[in-house]
Design an enzyme around this catalytic site. Structure first.
Site, PDB file in Angstrom:
ATOM      1  N   LYS A   1     107.565 -14.622  48.616  1.00  0.00           N
ATOM      2  CA  LYS A   1     107.626 -16.076  48.787  1.00  0.00           C
ATOM      3  C   LYS A   1     108.972 -16.523  49.347  1.00  0.00           C
ATOM      4  O   LYS A   1     109.052 -17.483  50.122  1.00  0.00           O
ATOM      5  CB  LYS A   1     107.311 -16.772  47.469  1.00  0.00           C
ATOM      6  CG  LYS A   1     105.839 -16.627  47.047  1.00  0.00           C
ATOM      7  CD  LYS A   1     105.572 -17.338  45.753  1.00  0.00           C
ATOM      8  CE  LYS A   1     104.075 -17.349  45.431  1.00  0.00           C
ATOM      9  NZ  LYS A   1     103.514 -15.993  45.278  1.00  0.00           N
TER      10      LYS A   1
ATOM     11  N   ARG B   1      95.052 -11.802  54.726  1.00  0.00           N
ATOM     12  CA  ARG B   1      93.764 -11.115  54.627  1.00  0.00           C
ATOM     13  C   ARG B   1      92.652 -12.151  54.729  1.00  0.00           C
ATOM     14  O   ARG B   1      92.911 -13.351  54.817  1.00  0.00           O
ATOM     15  CB  ARG B   1      93.660 -10.392  53.285  1.00  0.00           C
ATOM     16  CG  ARG B   1      93.932 -11.334  52.108  1.00  0.00           C
ATOM     17  CD  ARG B   1      93.648 -10.725  50.770  1.00  0.00           C
ATOM     18  NE  ARG B   1      94.155 -11.515  49.662  1.00  0.00           N
ATOM     19  CZ  ARG B   1      93.611 -12.619  49.180  1.00  0.00           C
ATOM     20  NH1 ARG B   1      92.504 -13.095  49.735  1.00  0.00           N
ATOM     21  NH2 ARG B   1      94.131 -13.269  48.161  1.00  0.00           N
TER      22      ARG B   1
END
Length: 488
Positions: free
Chosen positions: A115, A291
């Site tokens: 992050k 993904r």
């Protein structure tokens, strides 16, 4: 690419294989001992056994997946979601073996998997971010100083985190040091990385994500947004597309921001950029999932785009098959994740045998699943049974269609989230669009599902009465069963 191996199981493995078959591509399944009789194994053109039931000994064994590719001649690997789908080491080892990953580069995975690295990458594009730190917080003293600057409540987050792990909400300064220690400890045990950072806590946010596609020719497009605010334990249960609260201007702005996030890490393939939105409809970059998402069907239903087909074509070096201006939103789609969980018992997993398993049908109803009647829900994997999707001309019609589909979906032998899904989509807060990620906390209690159970029992009684009324034995007597007794 004439043959691909699907490095996953269950419903997502089947979903990928079906598109591959339509494209004339042969498929290879890998399976654990627990899945040897699963539908996805039978559906594949070839299947390779990779180990015991535990995923750490089968689906997560990189060397076994690569050997299965080499033994079968598979030229590409589709990882689905979960397992190895965001594993940069797996991506690198596939590349070293001369096998194409149907997904992004390992470098993009690493940037967006952290992050803090993701925040640093997107910063130059001017993408809105929640006020907070851009680097890991080294000490409690530093954390207190930052918290005073941005104001309480604050959120401590693990840099490598996900699923709510390594996350703590702190409302008072005196609690900060202890909560920070707990967050670091949980991050280290869950991810092997104790790095944490601090953000202002956005109370009652909405969780809105944008689907993106990017190819190797420099093209990046977004396929609109998905609303994913109904969650339990920080994980989604109900998703819909489009969001009921976005204006066309806000949709365009969020779409542009999502595409810029993809550009920030030289992304290739299908990905999802997640945002938080506050009560004033300000949006903030949260993270990027590198993904295919569980909830991708709702995007497919409103755009008519097969995302898996686009993934495969992009991996073969082809351009995205459409331009941004070619896309329009067609109707509304809602997805319910049907889990083998007990919504009356804190959504705890409820594994067992599917004694009854009958799917709903009809126009606009889609069921992505990997189970059949008589199969056992194994304890080793995520307890999701299926994704139930309804698509209709507008949101209200989609709610009604999904309600009908839930009522027609017959599952016995395990508890499921069907009853919770019905409760959620028919709740006034959901129907009005006035809800956020605290929906379960604010609006749901387990006893609320008793009404659903009574309606189910009533429907079963009516069906039983009709069956008895229509039987030859019933017509031969002057007295029939009491409907009142059946209802009781």
């Amino acid at each position: 690419m004439k043959k691909i191996l699907v490095a996953n199981r269950g419903e997502i493995a089947l979903r990928v294989m079906r598109t591959a078959r339509e494209m004339g591509i042969a498929t290879v399944a890998v399976y654990s001992e627990a899945d040897q009789n699963a539908p996805f194994v039978r559906y594949a053109d070839e299947a390779v056994f990779v180990g015991p039931p535990a995923s750490s000994q089968s689906y997560l064994r990189i060397e076994r997946i690569i050997k299965a590719c080499q033994d079968t001649g598979a030229e590409g690997v589709h990882p689905g979601y979960g397992f190895l789908s965001e594993n940069a080491t797996f991506a690198r080892e596939l590349k070293a073996a001369g096998i194409t990953l149907i997904g992004p580069s390992p470098e993009a995975m690493e940037v967006m998997g952290s992050k803090l690295a993701a925040k640093a990458a997107v910063k130059e594009f001017g993408i809105p971010m929640v006020p907070g730190t851009d680097e890991a917080v080294a000490s409690a003293e530093e954390a207190i100083r930052i918290a005073r600057e941005i104001g309480f409540p604050i959120l401590i987050k693990a840099s490598a985190g996900g699923g709510g792990k390594g996350m703590r909400i702190v409302e008072r300064e005196e609690d900060l040091e202890s909560q920070m220690k707990r967050a670091i400890s949980e991050a280290e045990s869950s991810f092997g990385d104790g790095s944490v950072f601090i953000e202002r806590f956005v109370s009652s946010p909405r969780h809105i994500e944008v689907q993106v596609l990017a190819d190797t020719h420099g093209n990046v497009v977004h396929l609109f947004e998905r609303e994913c605010s109904i969650q339990r334990r920080h994980q989604k249960v109900v998703e819909e597309a489009p969001s009921s609260i976005l204006t066309p201007e806000l949709r365009d702005a969020m779409g542009k921001s999502a595409c810029d996030v993809a550009r920030a890490c030289d992304y290739v393939g299908a990905g999802t950029v997640e945002f938080l939105m506050d009560g004033d409809r300000n949006y903030y970059f949260l993270e990027m999932n590198t993904r295919l998402q569980v909830e991708h069907p709702v995007t497919e239903m409103i755009t008519g785009v097969d995302l898996v087909k686009e993934q495969i074509q992009i991996a073969r070096g082809e351009k995205i098959s459409f331009n941004q201006e070619d896309l329009t939103i067609n109707g509304h789609a809602i997805e319910l994740r049907v889990y083998a969980e007990d919504p009356k018992n804190d959504f705890l997993p409820d594994v067992g045998t599917l004694r009854t398993y009958r799917r709903p049908e009809g126009p606009g109803v889609r069921v992505d699943d990997g189970y059949e009647e008589g199969m056992e829900i194994p304890i080793y994997y995520d307890p999701m049974i299926s994704k139930l999707v309804a698509h209709a001309e507008d949101r209200e019609a989609a709610i009604e269609k999904l309600t009908r589909a839930i009522d027609e979906y017959k599952i016995s032998g395990v508890e499921t989230t069907l009853s919770f899904g019905r409760f959620a989509i028919r709740h006034n807060a959901f129907r009005s669009g006035d809800f956020d990620t605290l929906f379960v906390k604010d609006h749901y209690k387990p006893e609320f599902l008793d009404t659903y159970d009574k309606e189910e029992a009533h429907a079963a009684a009516i069906a039983a009465f009709k069956l008895l009324s229509d039987s030859p034995a019933q017509h031969a007597t002057s007295e029939g069963p009491s409907l009142w007794k059946l209802k009781r």
